[in-house]
Design a protein around this motif. Structure first.
Motif, mmCIF file in Angstrom:
data_model
loop_
_atom_site.group_PDB
_atom_site.id
_atom_site.type_symbol
_atom_site.label_atom_id
_atom_site.label_comp_id
_atom_site.label_asym_id
_atom_site.label_seq_id
_atom_site.Cartn_x
_atom_site.Cartn_y
_atom_site.Cartn_z
ATOM 1 N N LYS A 84 -4.448 6.319 -4.829
ATOM 2 C CA LYS A 84 -4.157 6.874 -3.512
ATOM 3 C C LYS A 84 -4.016 8.394 -3.572
ATOM 4 O O LYS A 84 -4.414 9.103 -2.645
ATOM 5 C CB LYS A 84 -2.889 6.240 -2.939
ATOM 6 C CG LYS A 84 -3.011 4.738 -2.679
ATOM 7 C CD LYS A 84 -4.150 4.438 -1.705
ATOM 8 C CE LYS A 84 -4.310 2.952 -1.470
ATOM 9 N NZ LYS A 84 -5.462 2.639 -0.581
ATOM 10 N N ALA A 120 0.619 10.279 1.854
ATOM 11 C CA ALA A 120 0.319 11.182 2.969
ATOM 12 C C ALA A 120 1.442 12.201 3.172
ATOM 13 O O ALA A 120 1.195 13.364 3.518
ATOM 14 C CB ALA A 120 0.100 10.376 4.246
ATOM 15 N N SER A 135 -0.348 4.410 0.789
ATOM 16 C CA SER A 135 -1.050 5.488 1.496
ATOM 17 C C SER A 135 -0.099 6.353 2.308
ATOM 18 O O SER A 135 -0.211 7.590 2.319
ATOM 19 C CB SER A 135 -2.129 4.904 2.406
ATOM 20 O OG SER A 135 -3.112 4.228 1.648
ATOM 21 N N GLU A 153 -7.599 9.622 -3.705
ATOM 22 C CA GLU A 153 -8.222 9.497 -2.380
ATOM 23 C C GLU A 153 -7.756 10.599 -1.428
ATOM 24 O O GLU A 153 -8.518 11.075 -0.576
ATOM 25 C CB GLU A 153 -7.903 8.131 -1.769
ATOM 26 C CG GLU A 153 -8.605 6.960 -2.437
ATOM 27 C CD GLU A 153 -8.143 5.625 -1.870
ATOM 28 O OE1 GLU A 153 -7.521 5.631 -0.777
ATOM 29 O OE2 GLU A 153 -8.397 4.588 -2.509
ATOM 30 N N ALA A 154 -6.504 11.008 -1.591
ATOM 31 C CA ALA A 154 -5.942 12.043 -0.719
ATOM 32 C C ALA A 154 -6.320 13.448 -1.159
ATOM 33 O O ALA A 154 -5.890 14.440 -0.543
ATOM 34 C CB ALA A 154 -4.420 11.909 -0.676
ATOM 35 N N ASP A 179 0.842 -1.191 0.000
ATOM 36 C CA ASP A 179 0.000 0.000 0.000
ATOM 37 C C ASP A 179 0.883 1.251 0.000
ATOM 38 O O ASP A 179 1.954 1.258 0.623
ATOM 39 C CB ASP A 179 -0.896 -0.003 1.244
ATOM 40 C CG ASP A 179 -1.869 1.150 1.251
ATOM 41 O OD1 ASP A 179 -2.928 1.039 0.599
ATOM 42 O OD2 ASP A 179 -1.579 2.179 1.907
#
Length: 419
Positions: free
Chosen positions: A257, A233, A229, A260-261, A227
């Motif tokens: 990702k 981030a 993420s 999504e962020a 992943d």
């Protein structure tokens, strides 16, 4: 202050006689003077044997089809015009896999056992670095159509390693300049943790900063991570204007990702390792307007037609012409040397690439060589002109833009520069 550093400039059926199919350091010695046959070198037997280690599997598998097609177009052209040393050139295709497997080593072992004179590949710089000692230690010539890591420029390769793709000193300059010229004050980088990723990132960063921009964060990631993420981030926390994704096939996992962020509003930039057709991977509009860089001049329609006759399913052209040029150059060097001995081929790769009478295809170049003329082969990927490190002395980088369908548009801008 923002300034431009480079000026914009518009710039796989085999011969029936040769079917042999199967399933991108220390100072380098000058290829023009130091190539040696080594203990396991294939002796000159009058037949030029070319093998490939290009990706059929792994994280760069999407690069395989155009590269194999480029080689096969060249082989077909060479053998249709008399071959080399009066005999057809033979070709044997092997898989390179990626660095998560030992496929490349197995493939190289097979090619060396079969007395291959020249090996075209790998696509991945890290894969090449894992087998270059085995190839050059056996006294065999290696020519990559897609390696861009700067580590290979100074590698101690016994004068037997060459590449038709430019090192990332040039792509890094173009990418960094593009990011700054697009008005981005800050950039976040997601960087594949290997020699290709980190090298390209370093060169792009230097250009960004010299142009007045700033790299707010550079995140080096493991391509085999389950992943991404946490990596994304870190990019989000830095809140950059632009995001450069320097990686391979794992980009398909990174992009969701980023969305999504909430980072879709940033400007994204891709590179040669991941600039692909994503029409079947993401929803329409996902990549619209985003840009990417890819070494190589415009792929001409005539070449595309010939390549599609070999593989009708081709949709990407990444490093196809570089693969074609690598194969043509190997044949011309053998022809000029009058031998398929790898050491002699290496000595002549530089001389057929620069300094003589210009020619742009195998037949015209071969005719000049037979007439005892010095030639300068200018390929489909550019002028090439190998330097003593086996790198092209100058090259072209294309800047591409994605359309609504996540495909690359035909509106491409090209920059040509010295290495």
């Amino acid at each position: 202050m923002i300034r431009p550093n480079l000026a914009w400039r518009s710039v796989a059926v085999l011969s029936a006689a040769v079917l042999a199919l199967s399933a991108c350091g220390d100072d380098a010695d000058s290829p023009s003077t130091s190539a040696t046959t080594g203990g396991g070198a294939a002796p000159g037997d009058g037949v030029l044997k070319i093998g490939t280690i290009l990706p059929q599997t792994g994280s760069l598998a999407f690069l395989g089809p155009p590269e194999f097609a480029g080689v096969d177009v060249a082989i077909k052209e060479i053998n249709a015009n008399g071959g080399v040393l009066g005999k057809p050139v033979t070709i044997q295709h092997m898989d390179s896999g990626d660095t998560s497997t030992d496929i490349a080593t197995q493939s190289v072992n097979k090619l060396l056992t079969d007395k291959t004179d020249v090996i075209i590949g790998a696509a991945s710089s890290s894969v090449s670095l894992s087998v270059i000692d085995k190839i050059t230690g056996a006294g065999v010539v290696q020519i990559s159509p897609a390696n861009t890591s700067t580590a290979l420029t100074t590698y101690n390769d016994k004068g037997l390693y060459f590449r038709t793709a430019p090192p990332d000193t040039l792509q890094g300059r173009v990418l960094g300049d593009l990011i700054v010229q697009d008005g981005n004050a800050t950039t976040g980088m997601l960087v594949l943790n290997d020699s290709y990723g980190t090298g390209l990132a370093e060169n792009a960063k230097a250009e960004i900063e010299s142009g007045g921009g700033k790299v707010a964060v550079s995140v080096t990631y493991d391509p085999k991570a389950a992943d991404f993420s946490a990596d994304v981030a870190k990019i989000k926390a830095a809140n950059p204007d632009a995001i450069a994704i320097i990686g391979f096939d794992e980009t398909k996992k990174i992009v969701p990702k980023l969305i999504e962020a909430g980072l879709k509003t940033k400007k994204w930039y891709f590179v040669d390792g991941n600039i692909a057709d994503y029409s079947k991977d993401f929803a329409p509009g996902t990549l619209k307007g985003f840009k990417g860089t890819q070494p190589g001049a415009a792929t001409k329609d005539d070449f595309k037609k010939r390549a599609l006759e070999i593989n009708k399913d081709l949709k990407d052209w990444n490093y196809a012409v570089e693969s074609y040029d690598a194969t043509i150059l190997a044949a011309l060097a053998a022809l000029e040397a009058g031998s398929d001995n790898p050491a002699e081929i290496a000595k002549h790769l530089i001389t057929v690439s620069k300094g003589g009478e210009k020619c742009t295809d195998f037949k015209s170049c071969a005719d000049l060589i037979k007439a005892k003329k010095d030639i300068d082969f200018d390929g489909l990927s550019g002028p090439i002109s190998f330097n003593d490190a086996g790198d092209p002395a100058e090259a072209t980088i294309g800047v591409y833009t994605y359309d609504e369908n996540n495909k690359l548009t035909s509106d491409v801008k090209y920059q040509t520069g010295k290495i």
